[in-house]
Each structure stands twice: as structure tokens, then as C-alpha cells.
Design a protein around this motif. Structure first.
Motif, PDB file in Angstrom:
ATOM      1  N   ASP A 123      35.643  48.370  30.047  1.00  0.00           N
ATOM      2  CA  ASP A 123      35.970  46.927  30.386  1.00  0.00           C
ATOM      3  C   ASP A 123      36.963  46.997  31.481  1.00  0.00           C
ATOM      4  OD1 ASP A 123      34.074  45.621  29.023  1.00  0.00           O
ATOM      5  OD2 ASP A 123      35.377  45.524  27.050  1.00  0.00           O
ATOM      6  N   ILE A 124      38.101  47.629  31.211  1.00  0.00           N
ATOM      7  CA  ILE A 124      39.394  47.836  32.313  1.00  0.00           C
ATOM      8  C   ILE A 124      38.947  48.347  33.635  1.00  0.00           C
ATOM      9  CG2 ILE A 124      41.506  49.257  32.904  1.00  0.00           C
ATOM     10  CD1 ILE A 124      42.030  49.108  29.754  1.00  0.00           C
ATOM     11  N   GLN A 125      37.946  49.362  33.596  1.00  0.00           N
ATOM     12  CA  GLN A 125      37.150  49.714  34.962  1.00  0.00           C
ATOM     13  C   GLN A 125      36.469  48.579  35.758  1.00  0.00           C
ATOM     14  OE1 GLN A 125      37.550  52.704  36.092  1.00  0.00           O
ATOM     15  NE2 GLN A 125      38.611  53.965  34.476  1.00  0.00           N
ATOM     16  N   GLY A 126      35.788  47.697  34.884  1.00  0.00           N
ATOM     17  CA  GLY A 126      34.811  46.829  35.240  1.00  0.00           C
ATOM     18  C   GLY A 126      35.805  45.768  35.990  1.00  0.00           C
ATOM     19  N   LEU A 127      36.903  45.257  35.360  1.00  0.00           N
ATOM     20  CA  LEU A 127      38.007  44.390  35.553  1.00  0.00           C
ATOM     21  C   LEU A 127      38.519  44.965  37.018  1.00  0.00           C
ATOM     22  CD1 LEU A 127      39.402  43.316  32.136  1.00  0.00           C
ATOM     23  CD2 LEU A 127      37.906  41.774  33.965  1.00  0.00           C
ATOM     24  N   ALA A 128      39.136  46.282  36.864  1.00  0.00           N
ATOM     25  CA  ALA A 128      39.578  46.630  38.286  1.00  0.00           C
ATOM     26  C   ALA A 128      38.771  46.542  39.393  1.00  0.00           C
ATOM     27  CB  ALA A 128      39.834  48.136  37.869  1.00  0.00           C
ATOM     28  N   LYS A 129      37.336  46.818  39.238  1.00  0.00           N
ATOM     29  CA  LYS A 129      36.309  46.649  40.437  1.00  0.00           C
ATOM     30  C   LYS A 129      36.281  45.212  40.790  1.00  0.00           C
ATOM     31  CE  LYS A 129      33.535  50.374  39.537  1.00  0.00           C
ATOM     32  NZ  LYS A 129      31.913  50.809  38.932  1.00  0.00           N
ATOM     33  N   LYS A 130      36.518  44.230  39.860  1.00  0.00           N
ATOM     34  CA  LYS A 130      36.500  42.907  40.281  1.00  0.00           C
ATOM     35  C   LYS A 130      37.643  42.430  40.814  1.00  0.00           C
ATOM     36  CE  LYS A 130      33.443  40.636  36.482  1.00  0.00           C
ATOM     37  NZ  LYS A 130      33.378  39.718  35.363  1.00  0.00           N
ATOM     38  N   CYS A 131      38.770  42.937  40.500  1.00  0.00           N
ATOM     39  CA  CYS A 131      40.034  42.474  41.100  1.00  0.00           C
ATOM     40  C   CYS A 131      40.291  43.332  42.286  1.00  0.00           C
ATOM     41  CB  CYS A 131      41.115  42.597  40.257  1.00  0.00           C
ATOM     42  SG  CYS A 131      40.707  41.452  38.761  1.00  0.00           S
ATOM     43  N   ASN A 132      39.515  44.258  42.444  1.00  0.00           N
ATOM     44  CA  ASN A 132      39.794  45.156  43.751  1.00  0.00           C
ATOM     45  C   ASN A 132      41.199  45.986  43.665  1.00  0.00           C
ATOM     46  OD1 ASN A 132      39.012  46.318  45.973  1.00  0.00           O
ATOM     47  ND2 ASN A 132      39.934  44.831  47.431  1.00  0.00           N
TER      48      ASN A 132
ATOM     49  N   ASN B 131      69.459  38.464  24.769  1.00  0.00           N
ATOM     50  CA  ASN B 131      68.085  37.669  25.534  1.00  0.00           C
ATOM     51  C   ASN B 131      67.369  38.411  26.363  1.00  0.00           C
ATOM     52  OD1 ASN B 131      66.128  35.762  25.976  1.00  0.00           O
ATOM     53  ND2 ASN B 131      67.461  34.653  27.372  1.00  0.00           N
ATOM     54  N   VAL B 132      66.416  39.110  25.883  1.00  0.00           N
ATOM     55  CA  VAL B 132      65.561  40.155  26.729  1.00  0.00           C
ATOM     56  C   VAL B 132      64.784  39.521  27.465  1.00  0.00           C
ATOM     57  CG1 VAL B 132      63.915  41.982  26.503  1.00  0.00           C
ATOM     58  CG2 VAL B 132      65.837  41.679  24.655  1.00  0.00           C
ATOM     59  N   ARG B 133      64.860  39.546  28.865  1.00  0.00           N
ATOM     60  CA  ARG B 133      63.987  39.123  29.772  1.00  0.00           C
ATOM     61  C   ARG B 133      62.672  39.970  30.030  1.00  0.00           C
ATOM     62  NH1 ARG B 133      65.867  34.705  32.483  1.00  0.00           N
ATOM     63  NH2 ARG B 133      68.160  34.192  32.205  1.00  0.00           N
ATOM     64  N   ARG B 134      61.469  39.255  29.631  1.00  0.00           N
ATOM     65  CA  ARG B 134      60.354  40.152  30.167  1.00  0.00           C
ATOM     66  C   ARG B 134      59.960  39.807  31.469  1.00  0.00           C
ATOM     67  NH1 ARG B 134      58.597  38.627  24.355  1.00  0.00           N
ATOM     68  NH2 ARG B 134      59.331  40.600  23.151  1.00  0.00           N
ATOM     69  N   VAL B 135      59.251  40.997  31.821  1.00  0.00           N
ATOM     70  CA  VAL B 135      58.825  40.701  33.232  1.00  0.00           C
ATOM     71  C   VAL B 135      57.168  40.229  33.160  1.00  0.00           C
ATOM     72  CG1 VAL B 135      57.754  42.015  35.401  1.00  0.00           C
ATOM     73  CG2 VAL B 135      59.839  43.039  33.918  1.00  0.00           C
ATOM     74  N   LYS B 136      57.006  39.020  33.921  1.00  0.00           N
ATOM     75  CA  LYS B 136      55.767  38.550  33.944  1.00  0.00           C
ATOM     76  C   LYS B 136      54.754  39.200  34.757  1.00  0.00           C
ATOM     77  CE  LYS B 136      57.361  33.536  32.926  1.00  0.00           C
ATOM     78  NZ  LYS B 136      57.396  32.183  33.402  1.00  0.00           N
ATOM     79  N   PRO B 137      53.617  39.288  34.395  1.00  0.00           N
ATOM     80  CA  PRO B 137      52.366  39.779  35.229  1.00  0.00           C
ATOM     81  C   PRO B 137      52.100  38.845  36.344  1.00  0.00           C
ATOM     82  CG  PRO B 137      51.382  38.791  33.199  1.00  0.00           C
ATOM     83  CD  PRO B 137      52.954  38.867  33.073  1.00  0.00           C
ATOM     84  N   GLN B 138      51.815  39.464  37.639  1.00  0.00           N
ATOM     85  CA  GLN B 138      51.255  38.721  38.756  1.00  0.00           C
ATOM     86  C   GLN B 138      50.229  37.928  38.413  1.00  0.00           C
ATOM     87  OE1 GLN B 138      52.522  38.830  41.879  1.00  0.00           O
ATOM     88  NE2 GLN B 138      54.375  40.066  41.144  1.00  0.00           N
ATOM     89  N   PRO B 139      49.946  36.774  38.914  1.00  0.00           N
ATOM     90  CA  PRO B 139      49.089  35.445  38.658  1.00  0.00           C
ATOM     91  C   PRO B 139      47.466  36.156  38.925  1.00  0.00           C
ATOM     92  CG  PRO B 139      50.776  34.548  39.395  1.00  0.00           C
ATOM     93  CD  PRO B 139      51.094  35.911  39.723  1.00  0.00           C
ATOM     94  N   ASN B 140      46.765  36.229  37.936  1.00  0.00           N
ATOM     95  CA  ASN B 140      45.362  36.803  38.102  1.00  0.00           C
ATOM     96  C   ASN B 140      44.540  35.850  37.452  1.00  0.00           C
ATOM     97  OD1 ASN B 140      42.907  38.377  38.232  1.00  0.00           O
ATOM     98  ND2 ASN B 140      44.146  40.022  39.067  1.00  0.00           N
ATOM     99  N   PRO B 141      43.578  35.055  38.003  1.00  0.00           N
ATOM    100  CA  PRO B 141      42.659  34.103  37.257  1.00  0.00           C
ATOM    101  C   PRO B 141      41.550  34.898  36.441  1.00  0.00           C
ATOM    102  CG  PRO B 141      43.164  33.278  39.287  1.00  0.00           C
ATOM    103  CD  PRO B 141      43.680  34.676  39.752  1.00  0.00           C
ATOM    104  N   VAL B 142      40.884  36.146  37.238  1.00  0.00           N
ATOM    105  CA  VAL B 142      40.032  36.835  36.584  1.00  0.00           C
ATOM    106  C   VAL B 142      40.602  37.475  35.127  1.00  0.00           C
ATOM    107  CG1 VAL B 142      38.448  38.783  36.552  1.00  0.00           C
ATOM    108  CG2 VAL B 142      38.872  37.198  38.718  1.00  0.00           C
ATOM    109  N   LEU B 143      41.699  38.235  35.271  1.00  0.00           N
ATOM    110  CA  LEU B 143      42.207  38.811  34.079  1.00  0.00           C
ATOM    111  C   LEU B 143      42.792  37.831  33.109  1.00  0.00           C
ATOM    112  CD1 LEU B 143      44.343  41.672  35.809  1.00  0.00           C
ATOM    113  CD2 LEU B 143      41.858  41.897  34.903  1.00  0.00           C
TER     114      LEU B 143
END
Length: 337
Positions: free
Chosen positions: A99-108, A72-84
Motif C-alpha cells: 500500500d505504501i508503494q501504491g500511495l507513493a506512486k499516487k503522490c509522486n 511540553n514536547v512539540r511534535r513535527v506535523k506532516p506536510q498536508p497531503n489529502p491523499v494520505l
């Protein structure tokens, strides 16, 4: 309006031969007939099957998977982020670099962290090998059980050996207890598959659509044949379908466990069973009995004749589609090793 639609739906000319009415289908003189209202019971039965599935997957499939070496492989969950999360669900699971660059700016945050978040989020969408094994185990268990039960119910029946017997005495054929439970189990199982389409292992769009069409056509066919008392033929159709499926699910289970030789043998047995039952027996035995033989008993086919045969031909189309895919896999297996 509902009352009018209901009267149209149950119009005798749709379901039964000339000079027959629903009054003839009242139980009498030891004859027991299928009742449409009995189909409501398939919904609670489907919920019972879901409970059985939950416990069998948890307490049988998981220990069996561990015994076969599946972890049973346990996968790491990403940190909660409403924008992403909103972008992932509504826009794209694979954002472009801009788009990644724009999202990075939005999420600081940095672009590298955004890429990492999307990678982990996509991984959560992919079912684990253990989850796939559990689903295959449940299907294998049901198809094997229904195949054995179907053979027990049918082996001593004359219509199992002489398909003309399915029409002898029709429509005044008494319902047997074994036929009742065989039908209820099969319809309930397909309802349970419909209920879990959204949470079962994700498939390609074409495969998902084929499964939806197959499940709904199967439920429609079985329910309609129950109402029209085509139960003898219905049990034969169910038996022909189930006898190939458990071989495929067994092959999947050993494939997930990386037992390659066992998987190959089981898949070959499945392919042989599939081509015999779905490509040969179904059209030459079942469809012959539904398309050709009724003309000997009635010169004016009822509307149900065209409805049921239409759905059976849809199923045969799916058989040919899946048969083509199986043939491609066998060709690769034999000629490309």
C-alpha cells in the motif's frame, strides 16, 4: 405522541409509593421538593465547568507540570497531503508495504517519505505527557473538591451514620440547599465528561466503552433519584464514589512526572480506598439500603425500584471489572517488583 410518552414517563406508579401523586410534591409548609425542570440547569453548569477546566489546566496544571519536570514536547506535523490523510482516516493508520508503494506512486514521491508521513501522523494521535497530566489534574481537582464538600454536607446528617434514616419520612423529605448544589455539581461534571469524550485522551476500546456506560449510568441514576426524591441515598452514593477517585488521579499525575515512589504509594492508597468503598461499602451499605430496606416501608415496590437498582447493579458490575484490573496491577507490583 410526545404528549402521550410524557404522560407515561411521569406516571405516578413509576416514581412514588401508593396514594402519592405529583400534587403532593408542591412546596408547602416549609417543605421544598426537587423539581425535574431544575435538571436543565446542569447543561449550562457543565459549560461553566468546562470554562473552569480550561483556565485551571492552562494556568495551574501547566506551571505545576513544569515544576514537576514535565516538558511540553512539540511534535513535527506532516506536510498536508489529502491523499494520505484520506487513507489514514478511512483505511488504515498502518499501511502495508504494498500500500505504501501504491500511495507513493499516487503522490509522486518516495516510499520512504510516505512511511515518514504516516509515522508523524500517528504521533499526532498520541496525547503528550503534558496533555495527560492536565486531564488528570482536572479530575483530581474536581474529585478532591467534591469529596471535601460531600463530607461537609453529610457529616452532621443522621443518615450518614444510620442508613435507615434515608427512608424515614419518605417521600416527604425536604430538599436542603447543600443537596441541591451537590447534585447540580455532580451531574454537571459528568455531562462535561460526556461532552469531551471525543477530545480527551484516547483510551482502549474496552476502557472507552466502560467510561461511556459509567458516565451515562451515573447521569441517569442521579437524574432519576432527583425526580423521585431519593436525594439522601443519592448523596451517599456520590460520596462513596468520589472518595477513591482523587487518589487515582494524583497517582497518575506523579506517574507522568516519573516520581515513581510517590506514584506507588498513592496508587496503593487508591486501591485500598477503592476496595473499601466500591467492593465493600457500596454493596453492603448502599445496595442493602436500596434493595432490602424499601420492603419495610412498602409491600408493593414501584417500577423505579427496579430501574434504579438495575442501574446500581450495572455500576457494581463496573466496580468488579475495575477491581479485577486493579488487583492485577497490585499483584504485579507486589510479586514482580
Amino acid at each position: 405522541v410526545l404528549k402521550t410518552l410524557n404522560s407515561w414517563f411521569w406516571w405516578e406508579n413509576i416514581w412514588m409509593p401508593l396514594n402519592c401523586t405529583w400534587a403532593h410534591f408542591v412546596d408547602h409548609d416549609g417543605l421544598v421538593f426537587p423539581k425535574a425542570h431544575q435538571l436543565y440547569a446542569t447543561i449550562p453548569y457543565a459549560l461553566v465547568l468546562l470554562l473552569i477546566r480550561f483556565f485551571s489546566e492552562r494556568f495551574v496544571a501547566i506551571p505545576l507540570a513544569k515544576a514537576l519536570g514535565i516538558k511540553n514536547v512539540r511534535r513535527v506535523k506532516p506536510q498536508p497531503n489529502p491523499v494520505l490523510e484520506s487513507y489514514f482516516r478511512e483505511c488504515s493508520k498502518h499501511p502495508s508495504q504494498s500500500d505504501i508503494q501504491g500511495l507513493a506512486k499516487k503522490c509522486n514521491c518516495t516510499a520512504r517519505l510516505v512511511e515518514k508521513w504516516f509515522r508523524r501522523r500517528r504521533n499526532l494521535e498520541i496525547p503528550t505527557v503534558l496533555r495527560k497530566f492536565q486531564e488528570a489534574f482536572w479530575r483530581f481537582s474536581f474529585y478532591l473538591t467534591s469529596s471535601i464538600a460531600g463530607f461537609i454536607f453529610l457529616y452532621d446528617k443522621p443518615w450518614f451514620y444510620d442508613i435507615w434514616q434515608t427512608w424515614v419520612g419518605y417521600p416527604f423529605q425536604s430538599l436542603l440547599p447543600s443537596q441541591y448544589w451537590y447534585y447540580m455539581g455532580e451531574i454537571s461534571f459528568y455531562w462535561s465528561l460526556v461532552f469531551t469524550l471525543g477530545i480527551d485522551n484516547r483510551r482502549k476500546a474496552s476502557d472507552f466503552l466502560a467510561h461511556v456506560v459509567h458516565h451515562l449510568a451515573a447521569i441517569g441514576l442521579m437524574s432519576g433519584s432527583w425526580c423521585g426524591n431519593y436525594v439522601r441515598l443519592g448523596t451517599l452514593v456520590m460520596f462513596v464514589h468520589d472518595t477513591a477517585d482523587f487518589w487515582l488521579e494524583a497517582a497518575k499525575m506523579f506517574n507522568y512526572a516519573r516520581w515513581e515512589k510517590t506514584c506507588n504509594v498513592l496508587f496503593f492508597l487508591f486501591a485500598v480506598a477503592f476496595f473499601i468503598t466500591r467492593i465493600i461499602l457500596f454493596p453492603c451499605w448502599i445496595l442493602r439500603a436500596t434493595l432490602y430496606q424499601p420492603t419495610y416501608y412498602s409491600t408493593t415496590p414501584v417500577i423505579a425500584y427496579f430501574l434504579f437498582n438495575g442501574m446500581l447493579l450495572i455500576l457494581q458490575g463496573l466496580h468488579l471489572y475495575w477491581g479485577y484490573l486493579i488487583f492485577k496491577i497490585l499483584k504485579r507490583f507486589i510479586f514482580l517488583k
